[in-house]
Write a protein that holds these residues in place. Structure first.
Motif, PDB file in Angstrom:
ATOM      1  N   ASP A  89      13.622  -4.822   5.812  1.00 40.44           N
ATOM      2  CA  ASP A  89      12.893  -4.617   7.059  1.00 40.44           C
ATOM      3  C   ASP A  89      11.411  -4.961   6.909  1.00 40.44           C
ATOM      4  O   ASP A  89      10.838  -4.901   5.813  1.00 40.44           O
ATOM      5  N   HIS A  90      10.828  -5.279   8.040  1.00 41.06           N
ATOM      6  CA  HIS A  90       9.385  -5.497   8.130  1.00 41.06           C
ATOM      7  C   HIS A  90       8.808  -4.451   9.075  1.00 41.06           C
ATOM      8  O   HIS A  90       9.443  -4.095  10.070  1.00 41.06           O
ATOM      9  N   VAL A  91       7.620  -3.938   8.742  1.00 42.59           N
ATOM     10  CA  VAL A  91       6.972  -2.909   9.544  1.00 42.59           C
ATOM     11  C   VAL A  91       5.566  -3.370   9.902  1.00 42.59           C
ATOM     12  O   VAL A  91       4.850  -3.918   9.059  1.00 42.59           O
ATOM     13  N   VAL A  92       5.180  -3.131  11.141  1.00 38.84           N
ATOM     14  CA  VAL A  92       3.816  -3.423  11.589  1.00 38.84           C
ATOM     15  C   VAL A  92       3.073  -2.111  11.772  1.00 38.84           C
ATOM     16  O   VAL A  92       3.576  -1.184  12.423  1.00 38.84           O
ATOM     17  N   THR A  93       1.876  -2.031  11.197  1.00 41.13           N
ATOM     18  CA  THR A  93       1.014  -0.870  11.399  1.00 41.13           C
ATOM     19  C   THR A  93      -0.412  -1.359  11.572  1.00 41.13           C
ATOM     20  O   THR A  93      -0.629  -2.566  11.778  1.00 41.13           O
ATOM     21  N   THR A  94      -1.399  -0.469  11.533  1.00 45.22           N
ATOM     22  CA  THR A  94      -2.779  -0.870  11.817  1.00 45.22           C
ATOM     23  C   THR A  94      -3.728  -0.419  10.722  1.00 45.22           C
ATOM     24  O   THR A  94      -3.398   0.422   9.883  1.00 45.22           O
ATOM     25  N   MET A  95      -4.929  -0.954  10.784  1.00 47.56           N
ATOM     26  CA  MET A  95      -5.974  -0.580   9.830  1.00 47.56           C
ATOM     27  C   MET A  95      -6.573   0.787  10.151  1.00 47.56           C
ATOM     28  O   MET A  95      -7.410   1.290   9.410  1.00 47.56           O
ATOM     29  N   LEU A  96      -6.157   1.380  11.250  1.00 40.84           N
ATOM     30  CA  LEU A  96      -6.689   2.680  11.668  1.00 40.84           C
ATOM     31  C   LEU A  96      -5.946   3.864  11.061  1.00 40.84           C
ATOM     32  O   LEU A  96      -6.379   5.002  11.222  1.00 40.84           O
ATOM     33  N   GLU A  97      -4.841   3.601  10.376  1.00 44.27           N
ATOM     34  CA  GLU A  97      -3.924   4.687  10.039  1.00 44.27           C
ATOM     35  C   GLU A  97      -4.440   5.619   8.946  1.00 44.27           C
ATOM     36  O   GLU A  97      -5.186   5.242   8.048  1.00 44.27           O
ATOM     37  N   HIS A  98      -3.956   6.840   9.048  1.00 45.49           N
ATOM     38  CA  HIS A  98      -4.162   7.894   8.045  1.00 45.49           C
ATOM     39  C   HIS A  98      -3.214   7.640   6.879  1.00 45.49           C
ATOM     40  O   HIS A  98      -2.199   6.946   7.012  1.00 45.49           O
ATOM     41  N   ASN A  99      -3.536   8.205   5.728  1.00 44.55           N
ATOM     42  CA  ASN A  99      -2.660   8.047   4.558  1.00 44.55           C
ATOM     43  C   ASN A  99      -1.253   8.617   4.773  1.00 44.55           C
ATOM     44  O   ASN A  99      -0.323   8.270   4.048  1.00 44.55           O
ATOM     45  N   SER A 100      -1.094   9.495   5.755  1.00 47.43           N
ATOM     46  CA  SER A 100       0.238  10.023   6.037  1.00 47.43           C
ATOM     47  C   SER A 100       1.170   8.945   6.571  1.00 47.43           C
ATOM     48  O   SER A 100       2.386   9.089   6.494  1.00 47.43           O
ATOM     49  N   VAL A 101       0.592   7.864   7.086  1.00 47.17           N
ATOM     50  CA  VAL A 101       1.367   6.681   7.464  1.00 47.17           C
ATOM     51  C   VAL A 101       1.317   5.641   6.341  1.00 47.17           C
ATOM     52  O   VAL A 101       2.341   5.091   5.933  1.00 47.17           O
ATOM     53  N   LEU A 102       0.126   5.384   5.825  1.00 46.58           N
ATOM     54  CA  LEU A 102      -0.053   4.305   4.852  1.00 46.58           C
ATOM     55  C   LEU A 102       0.728   4.531   3.560  1.00 46.58           C
ATOM     56  O   LEU A 102       1.353   3.600   3.026  1.00 46.58           O
ATOM     57  N   ARG A 103       0.713   5.739   3.041  1.00 49.24           N
ATOM     58  CA  ARG A 103       1.328   5.967   1.732  1.00 49.24           C
ATOM     59  C   ARG A 103       2.852   5.915   1.747  1.00 49.24           C
ATOM     60  O   ARG A 103       3.443   5.336   0.823  1.00 49.24           O
ATOM     61  N   PRO A 104       3.546   6.480   2.743  1.00 53.83           N
ATOM     62  CA  PRO A 104       4.994   6.278   2.783  1.00 53.83           C
ATOM     63  C   PRO A 104       5.376   4.804   2.902  1.00 53.83           C
ATOM     64  O   PRO A 104       6.325   4.344   2.249  1.00 53.83           O
ATOM     65  N   LEU A 105       4.612   4.044   3.710  1.00 54.93           N
ATOM     66  CA  LEU A 105       4.891   2.612   3.845  1.00 54.93           C
ATOM     67  C   LEU A 105       4.617   1.887   2.533  1.00 54.93           C
ATOM     68  O   LEU A 105       5.405   1.026   2.116  1.00 54.93           O
ATOM     69  N   TYR A 106       3.512   2.234   1.879  1.00 56.91           N
ATOM     70  CA  TYR A 106       3.180   1.595   0.606  1.00 56.91           C
ATOM     71  C   TYR A 106       4.240   1.889  -0.451  1.00 56.91           C
ATOM     72  O   TYR A 106       4.637   1.004  -1.218  1.00 56.91           O
ATOM     73  N   CYS A 107       4.708   3.123  -0.463  1.00 61.17           N
ATOM     74  CA  CYS A 107       5.741   3.503  -1.426  1.00 61.17           C
ATOM     75  C   CYS A 107       7.002   2.670  -1.222  1.00 61.17           C
ATOM     76  O   CYS A 107       7.565   2.132  -2.185  1.00 61.17           O
ATOM     77  N   MET A 108       7.434   2.540   0.042  1.00 55.28           N
ATOM     78  CA  MET A 108       8.636   1.745   0.308  1.00 55.28           C
ATOM     79  C   MET A 108       8.401   0.264   0.022  1.00 55.28           C
ATOM     80  O   MET A 108       9.312  -0.446  -0.425  1.00 55.28           O
ATOM     81  N   GLN A 109       7.184  -0.199   0.228  1.00 55.31           N
ATOM     82  CA  GLN A 109       6.853  -1.582  -0.098  1.00 55.31           C
ATOM     83  C   GLN A 109       6.918  -1.810  -1.606  1.00 55.31           C
ATOM     84  O   GLN A 109       7.466  -2.813  -2.077  1.00 55.31           O
ATOM     85  N   GLN A 110       6.389  -0.871  -2.380  1.00 52.13           N
ATOM     86  CA  GLN A 110       6.423  -0.977  -3.839  1.00 52.13           C
ATOM     87  C   GLN A 110       7.844  -0.927  -4.386  1.00 52.13           C
ATOM     88  O   GLN A 110       8.147  -1.534  -5.422  1.00 52.13           O
ATOM     89  N   GLN A 111       8.705  -0.216  -3.679  1.00 52.17           N
ATOM     90  CA  GLN A 111      10.109  -0.135  -4.087  1.00 52.17           C
ATOM     91  C   GLN A 111      10.918  -1.351  -3.668  1.00 52.17           C
ATOM     92  O   GLN A 111      12.100  -1.454  -3.981  1.00 52.17           O
ATOM     93  N   GLY A 112      10.274  -2.278  -2.955  1.00 45.43           N
ATOM     94  CA  GLY A 112      10.950  -3.493  -2.529  1.00 45.43           C
ATOM     95  C   GLY A 112      11.856  -3.306  -1.327  1.00 45.43           C
ATOM     96  O   GLY A 112      12.732  -4.142  -1.070  1.00 45.43           O
ATOM     97  N   ILE A 113      11.641  -2.222  -0.576  1.00 41.17           N
ATOM     98  CA  ILE A 113      12.493  -1.948   0.584  1.00 41.17           C
ATOM     99  C   ILE A 113      11.982  -2.677   1.821  1.00 41.17           C
ATOM    100  O   ILE A 113      12.757  -3.271   2.572  1.00 41.17           O
ATOM    101  N   ILE A 114      10.665  -2.643   2.045  1.00 42.46           N
ATOM    102  CA  ILE A 114      10.100  -3.222   3.260  1.00 42.46           C
ATOM    103  C   ILE A 114       8.895  -4.101   2.939  1.00 42.46           C
ATOM    104  O   ILE A 114       8.330  -4.054   1.840  1.00 42.46           O
ATOM    105  N   GLU A 115       8.501  -4.895   3.940  1.00 40.08           N
ATOM    106  CA  GLU A 115       7.217  -5.589   3.953  1.00 40.08           C
ATOM    107  C   GLU A 115       6.376  -4.960   5.057  1.00 40.08           C
ATOM    108  O   GLU A 115       6.912  -4.503   6.069  1.00 40.08           O
ATOM    109  N   VAL A 116       5.059  -4.954   4.867  1.00 41.18           N
ATOM    110  CA  VAL A 116       4.171  -4.290   5.826  1.00 41.18           C
ATOM    111  C   VAL A 116       3.034  -5.223   6.227  1.00 41.18           C
ATOM    112  O   VAL A 116       2.433  -5.883   5.373  1.00 41.18           O
TER     113      VAL A 116
END
Length: 385
Positions: A89-116
């Motif tokens: 999957d690919h996910v779109v987010t913004t530069m405004l986000e709190h770490n409560s959004v950024l870190r779960p997405l980053y974790c899944m990106q590092q695991q090779g699950i998604i692109e952000v």
């Protein structure tokens, strides 16, 4: 103390919240849904009533059971963002986000699950819907966006973004941590599929309670399993709401406080509270912008704005300004990156360790604002001596 850290948590709470929590726990501090005695039934009624009030507040839909509780917004964002994502999957987010959004997405990106993809905001602090549209790909699963920035207070164009998501066939998830209870929100009108909230900010509840409303037809993969007090003979966790996203005993005291907080907000009127706060914000904005050496960020006018203002004083570290405001003037604020590092990357404030953030609440006064302006002016003048 002049308290200007309401974006972190609103303080104080209305007296009715403190009173209701105490009385509730003395009389109804038992486990709902597990037993049939009167106190348990009455407790379950309060829980369901809170689901119902929040569903109505968010204009989520007709089923209060799709309003589920968690420990906080961060907890729910983890449940939702991971429960929606699948490999590829690919996910779109913004530069405004709190770490409560950024870190779960980053974790899944590092695991090779998604692109952000991270969409920037403009010079005034708003994300352009067309930029969201350009970032969406064929494999985009969802767009996740803050309702209102916790650093600069800008309220994002959710209705326009929701329309783009619907046209593209992708889900729209909104982090309402800074929006729920602060401004009116209509999930159906804005095309929001999942709206996430926390209780301890503008909903006037205590810490340790939050949740989400999931629109009917949206499939969240379960990631938590355990007791529900219902159909205990089943080996698998229940799939229907609210049990689908809730496991174990709920934070009943938190729900009780949230119940009282929402009632207080409804009684006062969200728009009335917001208007009072934004008038103080505008007074603060104009006062700080008239001080030599002070820089404010994305603080243009009161349109689509929550009462949050970030600034710096030339020649000072933000942390030092915060310390002086606290120690010398008894003004409580927040300094640093405010758990939203990408905002500061775009504002070019990372190299100066963030900003000083002042966030106004329902119990602040004109005197609070004028005292704060005078304090900042005195601190700024120290560099000219």
């Amino acid at each position: 103390m002049i308290y200007l850290d309401n974006s972190a948590t609103t303080f104080p709470k209305p007296d009715s919240v403190y009173d209701f929590m105490l009385n509730f726990y003395r009389k109804h501090g038992v486990n709902p849904g597990r037993s049939g005695f009167d106190a348990a039934i009455e407790t379950e009624e309060i829980v369901f009533n809170t689901r119902k009030m929040l569903t109505e507040l968010f204009h989520g839909g007709g089923d209060p059971n799709r309003l589920t509780f968690s420990a906080n917004a961060t907890d729910s964002l983890n449940i939702i963002l991971q429960g929606l994502a699948e490999k590829g999957d690919h996910v779109v987010t913004t530069m405004l986000e709190h770490n409560s959004v950024l870190r779960p997405l980053y974790c899944m990106q590092q695991q090779g699950i998604i692109e952000v993809s991270h969409v920037p905001f403009d010079e005034y602090g708003y994300v352009h819907p067309d930029d969201i549209k350009k970032a969406i790909r064929k494999n985009t699963k969802y767009v996740v966006c803050t309702h209102s920035s916790n650093v600069i207070g800008t309220i994002q164009p959710l209705k326009e973004i929701g329309k783009i998501c619907k046209e593209a066939g992708v889900l729209f998830v909104v982090d309402g941590s800074q929006g729920a209870g602060a401004v009116e929100i209509d999930m159906e009108d804005c095309g929001i599929d999942v709206y996430i909230f926390t209780g301890h900010k503008c909903l006037m509840g205590p810490t340790g309670i939050g949740g989400s409303y999931v629109r009917e037809g949206v499939n969240i993969r379960q990631t938590r399993f355990g007791g529900t007090g219902v159909r205990s003979a089943l080996e698998t966790h229940l799939e229907e709401y609210p049990y689908r996203l809730e496991a174990g005993t709920l934070n009943l005291l938190g729900i009780a406080g949230l119940n009282a907080g929402v009632k207080w907000i409804k009684e006062k009127g969200i728009n009335n509270i917001h208007q009072q706060e934004i008038l103080l914000w505008d007074r603060l904005r104009k006062g700080l912008q008239n001080i030599e050496g002070v820089t404010t960020y994305c603080a243009r006018d009161t349109e689509n704005q929550n009462p949050v203002l970030s600034f710096n004083i030339n020649g000072f570290e933000s942390a030092d300004v915060g310390t002086m405001l606290d120690v010398d003037y008894d003004i409580a604020c927040r300094t640093g990156l405010q758990c939203a590092p990408k905002v500061h990357i775009q504002l070019n404030t990372m190299n100066i360790h963030g900003t000083v953030r002042l966030s106004i609440g329902a119990f602040n006064t004109e005197k609070d604002i004028d005292t704060t302006i005078a304090a900042v002016k005195e601190i700024a003048a120290l560099k000219n001596k």
